[in-house]
Design a protein around this motif. Structure first.
Motif, mmCIF file in Angstrom:
data_model
loop_
_atom_site.group_PDB
_atom_site.id
_atom_site.type_symbol
_atom_site.label_atom_id
_atom_site.label_comp_id
_atom_site.label_asym_id
_atom_site.label_seq_id
_atom_site.Cartn_x
_atom_site.Cartn_y
_atom_site.Cartn_z
ATOM 1 N N ALA A 35 0.826 -1.211 0.000
ATOM 2 C CA ALA A 35 0.000 0.000 0.000
ATOM 3 C C ALA A 35 0.857 1.258 0.000
ATOM 4 O O ALA A 35 0.554 2.245 -0.688
ATOM 5 C CB ALA A 35 -0.931 -0.014 1.216
ATOM 6 N N LEU A 36 1.952 1.231 0.750
ATOM 7 C CA LEU A 36 2.864 2.374 0.786
ATOM 8 C C LEU A 36 3.544 2.587 -0.569
ATOM 9 O O LEU A 36 3.765 3.735 -0.985
ATOM 10 C CB LEU A 36 3.912 2.184 1.887
ATOM 11 C CG LEU A 36 3.402 2.384 3.319
ATOM 12 C CD1 LEU A 36 4.413 1.872 4.327
ATOM 13 C CD2 LEU A 36 3.094 3.860 3.567
ATOM 14 N N ARG A 37 3.833 1.490 -1.257
ATOM 15 C CA ARG A 37 4.410 1.614 -2.607
ATOM 16 C C ARG A 37 3.411 2.278 -3.548
ATOM 17 O O ARG A 37 3.778 3.123 -4.365
ATOM 18 C CB ARG A 37 4.836 0.246 -3.144
ATOM 19 C CG ARG A 37 6.119 -0.289 -2.530
ATOM 20 C CD ARG A 37 6.687 -1.452 -3.331
ATOM 21 N NE ARG A 37 5.795 -2.605 -3.352
ATOM 22 C CZ ARG A 37 5.792 -3.563 -2.442
ATOM 23 N NH1 ARG A 37 6.639 -3.496 -1.405
ATOM 24 N NH2 ARG A 37 4.970 -4.592 -2.534
ATOM 25 N N CYS A 38 2.133 1.866 -3.430
ATOM 26 C CA CYS A 38 1.079 2.487 -4.235
ATOM 27 C C CYS A 38 1.001 3.988 -3.955
ATOM 28 O O CYS A 38 0.900 4.807 -4.876
ATOM 29 C CB CYS A 38 -0.284 1.858 -3.921
ATOM 30 S SG CYS A 38 -0.586 0.296 -4.739
ATOM 31 N N LEU A 39 1.061 4.329 -2.691
ATOM 32 C CA LEU A 39 0.980 5.726 -2.278
ATOM 33 C C LEU A 39 2.172 6.515 -2.815
ATOM 34 O O LEU A 39 2.023 7.635 -3.324
ATOM 35 C CB LEU A 39 0.912 5.802 -0.762
ATOM 36 C CG LEU A 39 0.362 7.069 -0.116
ATOM 37 C CD1 LEU A 39 -1.040 7.381 -0.607
ATOM 38 C CD2 LEU A 39 0.369 6.914 1.406
ATOM 39 N N ALA A 40 3.341 5.909 -2.721
ATOM 40 C CA ALA A 40 4.569 6.578 -3.187
ATOM 41 C C ALA A 40 4.513 6.819 -4.705
ATOM 42 O O ALA A 40 4.888 7.898 -5.185
ATOM 43 C CB ALA A 40 5.784 5.728 -2.837
ATOM 44 N N ARG A 41 4.012 5.819 -5.439
ATOM 45 C CA ARG A 41 3.906 5.973 -6.897
ATOM 46 C C ARG A 41 2.962 7.124 -7.244
ATOM 47 O O ARG A 41 3.200 7.889 -8.174
ATOM 48 C CB ARG A 41 3.393 4.672 -7.539
ATOM 49 C CG ARG A 41 4.460 3.641 -7.778
ATOM 50 C CD ARG A 41 3.969 2.569 -8.752
ATOM 51 N NE ARG A 41 2.853 1.816 -8.212
ATOM 52 C CZ ARG A 41 2.970 0.677 -7.524
ATOM 53 N NH1 ARG A 41 4.180 0.185 -7.294
ATOM 54 N NH2 ARG A 41 1.905 0.054 -7.074
ATOM 55 N N THR A 42 1.871 7.231 -6.488
ATOM 56 C CA THR A 42 0.892 8.277 -6.756
ATOM 57 C C THR A 42 1.487 9.657 -6.503
ATOM 58 O O THR A 42 1.362 10.579 -7.308
ATOM 59 C CB THR A 42 -0.367 8.073 -5.893
ATOM 60 O OG1 THR A 42 -0.890 6.777 -6.121
ATOM 61 C CG2 THR A 42 -1.423 9.103 -6.231
ATOM 62 N N TYR A 43 2.167 9.808 -5.363
ATOM 63 C CA TYR A 43 2.748 11.108 -5.035
ATOM 64 C C TYR A 43 3.888 11.473 -5.992
ATOM 65 O O TYR A 43 4.155 12.657 -6.223
ATOM 66 C CB TYR A 43 3.258 11.100 -3.595
ATOM 67 C CG TYR A 43 2.164 11.222 -2.558
ATOM 68 C CD1 TYR A 43 1.147 12.161 -2.699
ATOM 69 C CD2 TYR A 43 2.145 10.406 -1.429
ATOM 70 C CE1 TYR A 43 0.137 12.284 -1.761
ATOM 71 C CE2 TYR A 43 1.141 10.533 -0.472
ATOM 72 C CZ TYR A 43 0.139 11.463 -0.642
ATOM 73 O OH TYR A 43 -0.866 11.596 0.298
#
Length: 212
Positions: free
Chosen positions: A202-210
């Motif tokens: 989930a944190l990887r997903c968040l990082a990709r989005t930001y």
């Protein structure tokens, strides 16, 4: 079953040779005794071993044998399970169309089950295939349905995986705000159930989005 469990115990200890021998004996005994369900379980266990060892062709051979017995026994749940695994094995080999065919067949069988067991996972897996094909709108619809089913069934981990997938596809569709929402939703659920690997995803997903 005892031999199969012993084989798994050896494998858990990292003893592949003795694990294989124990499972091979269990497979031979179930076949000789006519225990067809036991044979299916042994074949699936062997297939899982080969999959873990990244020997894809051998894994497929064992799941195909298990599938044939499930069809013979009219074991729809077993048939769906084997087809689902074969679908993902084909996916790993880059055989996208073969993967989708197996997964769609597995999904159709899961829908016949009153409890809908396995349906959400099939939808998530088909979403992965559609992602590879670039069919992002279809990916989103599959993930949304999977998430709804997981919520209905109380499957928090499945719900979180679906939210993580939705974050990824929303980003691909240029919907950054929605992507962040889904990533945060996924992170919250994974944190609630103390799933460290899920939190990392989930944190990887968040990082990709930001970062986009």
């Amino acid at each position: 079953a005892t031999g199969r469990d012993l084989g798994r115990a050896y494998l858990a200890l990292g003893d592949v040779v003795n694990g294989c021998e124990a499972m091979k004996r269990a497979l031979a005994l179930t076949h000789e005794s006519g225990d067809r369900q036991g044979e299916v379980k042994c074949l699936e266990a062997f297939g899982g071993l080969y999959h873990a060892l990244r020997i894809g062709q051998r894994a497929m051979e064992h799941y195909e044998r298990a599938l044939a017995i499930c069809i013979e026994l009219e074991d729809k749940a077993g048939e769906a399970r084997c087809l689902g695994t074969l679908g993902m094995l084909n996916f790993d080999r880059g055989e996208t169309q073969a993967s989708r065919k197996c997964l769609e067949e597995a999904l159709a069988l899961c829908k016949q089950n009153v409890q809908g067991e396995g349906e959400a996972q099939c939808l998530l897996n088909i979403g992965e295939v559609l992602w590879r094909l670039g069919s992002y709108a279809q990916v989103r619809s599959h993930y949304q349905l999977a998430q709804r089913l997981c919520k209905e069934q109380g499957d928090k981990v499945g719900e979180a995986h679906a939210a993580c997938g939705l974050s990824r596809v929303c980003l691909a569709l240029g919907e950054g705000y929605r992507s962040v929402e889904h990533a945060m939703e996924s992170l919250t659920i994974f944190s609630d159930v103390a799933d460290a690997a899920g939190q990392a995803a989930a944190l990887r997903c968040l990082a990709r989005t930001y970062a986009s």
